[in-house]
Design a protein around this motif. Structure first.
Motif, mmCIF file in Angstrom:
data_model
loop_
_atom_site.group_PDB
_atom_site.id
_atom_site.type_symbol
_atom_site.label_atom_id
_atom_site.label_comp_id
_atom_site.label_asym_id
_atom_site.label_seq_id
_atom_site.Cartn_x
_atom_site.Cartn_y
_atom_site.Cartn_z
ATOM 1 N N PRO A 143 -4.356 4.512 3.511
ATOM 2 C CA PRO A 143 -3.577 3.309 2.604
ATOM 3 C C PRO A 143 -4.257 3.194 1.216
ATOM 4 O O PRO A 143 -5.726 3.224 1.042
ATOM 5 N N GLU A 144 -3.764 3.186 0.269
ATOM 6 C CA GLU A 144 -4.290 2.855 -1.174
ATOM 7 C C GLU A 144 -3.571 1.727 -1.609
ATOM 8 O O GLU A 144 -1.995 1.702 -1.680
ATOM 9 N N TYR A 169 5.098 3.534 2.507
ATOM 10 C CA TYR A 169 4.932 2.508 1.740
ATOM 11 C C TYR A 169 4.598 1.386 2.987
ATOM 12 O O TYR A 169 5.751 0.777 3.730
ATOM 13 N N LEU A 170 3.417 0.652 2.827
ATOM 14 C CA LEU A 170 3.142 -0.307 3.679
ATOM 15 C C LEU A 170 2.829 -1.416 3.205
ATOM 16 O O LEU A 170 2.478 -1.704 2.011
ATOM 17 N N GLN A 181 0.664 5.090 1.304
ATOM 18 C CA GLN A 181 0.106 6.050 2.324
ATOM 19 C C GLN A 181 0.495 7.531 2.130
ATOM 20 O O GLN A 181 1.874 7.898 2.734
ATOM 21 N N TYR A 200 0.757 -1.228 -0.074
ATOM 22 C CA TYR A 200 -0.032 0.159 0.152
ATOM 23 C C TYR A 200 0.788 1.231 0.077
ATOM 24 O O TYR A 200 2.094 1.314 0.798
ATOM 25 N N PHE A 214 -0.562 -5.239 9.233
ATOM 26 C CA PHE A 214 0.187 -4.378 8.479
ATOM 27 C C PHE A 214 1.760 -4.284 9.451
ATOM 28 O O PHE A 214 1.699 -4.509 10.601
ATOM 29 N N GLY A 232 5.868 0.022 8.129
ATOM 30 C CA GLY A 232 6.088 0.811 6.787
ATOM 31 C C GLY A 232 7.300 1.295 6.514
ATOM 32 O O GLY A 232 8.094 1.363 7.515
#
Lengths: 115, 113
Positions: A43-44, A90-91, A37, A35, A106, A109
């Protein structure tokens, strides 16, 4: 039980340089997610793996981003070349894939700063 | 398009008082709904999820969430807030049968002693 491990935790690079992030999911988790963020945002999803197969990479900017999960365990996300707008967290997340919907866990990150 | 809205950027509450963090969603089919919490320099931690059944879902650290289908909402609640609950809270949703989880922008909770 160890959680999702990510490294490095922080990375500062000059624009146009390459950068790579590493993720080791929870043992036994078949599904792995990367993901993005941005500050002040949720998050995307960039890419989702089921074992070693990338089953959803529709949001991954393929001109500069790439990812791999060769043995279906740990994964690497790469950016080449990095741009100023890539500065973000970045997750990595993982899940068992055994139920639907399964819970994602998660990592801490990697915070990327592009100068 | 699928979306999750968290209408409040910030929620302030006094310790010991009840707290509510709001979330509304728009997804196709029956929704799967989640709440996560994020502490500084940490990843998101799972709090609870709704799949089906009882509209009131209980989760970690005394949090609960109420699913309201008619209002397409999934508000997070806690009867008595603690200072240690201060963090960033994310609501997330997935459409039934789908695999992509959509996250809201987050709500920052401040609990004052």
């Amino acid at each position: 039980e160890a959680g999702v491990v990510q490294s490095p935790r922080y990375k500062i690079i000059e624009k146009k340089q390459p950068v790579a992030f590493w993720c080791n999911p929870i043992s036994g988790h078949n599904t792995l997610y990367w993901y993005l963020q941005n500050l002040g945002q949720g998050p995307e999803l960039l890419i989702r793996y089921e074992n070693e197969e990338a089953v959803d990479d529709s949001q991954l900017p393929k001109d500069r981003f790439s990812a791999e999960r060769l043995k279906g365990v740990d994964s690497t996300l790469k950016i080449q070349p990095a741009e100023l707008g890539d500065s973000a967290v970045y997750l990595c997340a993982s899940s068992t894939g055994a139920s639907h919907p399964d819970t994602q866990y998660f990592g801490p990150g990697t915070r990327l700063t592009v100068l | 398009a699928q979306s999750v809205a968290q209408p409040e950027d910030q929620v302030n509450v006094a310790e010991g008082n009840p707290l509510t963090v709001k979330c509304t969603y728009s997804v196709s089919g029956n929704p799967y709904l989640f709440w996560y919490v994020q502490y500084p320099n940490r990843g998101l931690q799972f709090l609870l999820k709704y799949i089906t059944g009882d509209n009131l879902v209980k989760g970690s650290y005394g949090f609960e969430a109420e699913f309201n289908k008619s209002q397409t909402s999934f508000h997070l609640k806690k009867p008595s807030a603690l200072v240690s609950d201060s963090a960033l809270y994310f609501c997330a949703a997935r459409g039934g049968g789908g695999f992509k989880t959509i996250f809201g922008a987050g709500t920052r909770l401040f609990v004052k002693a």
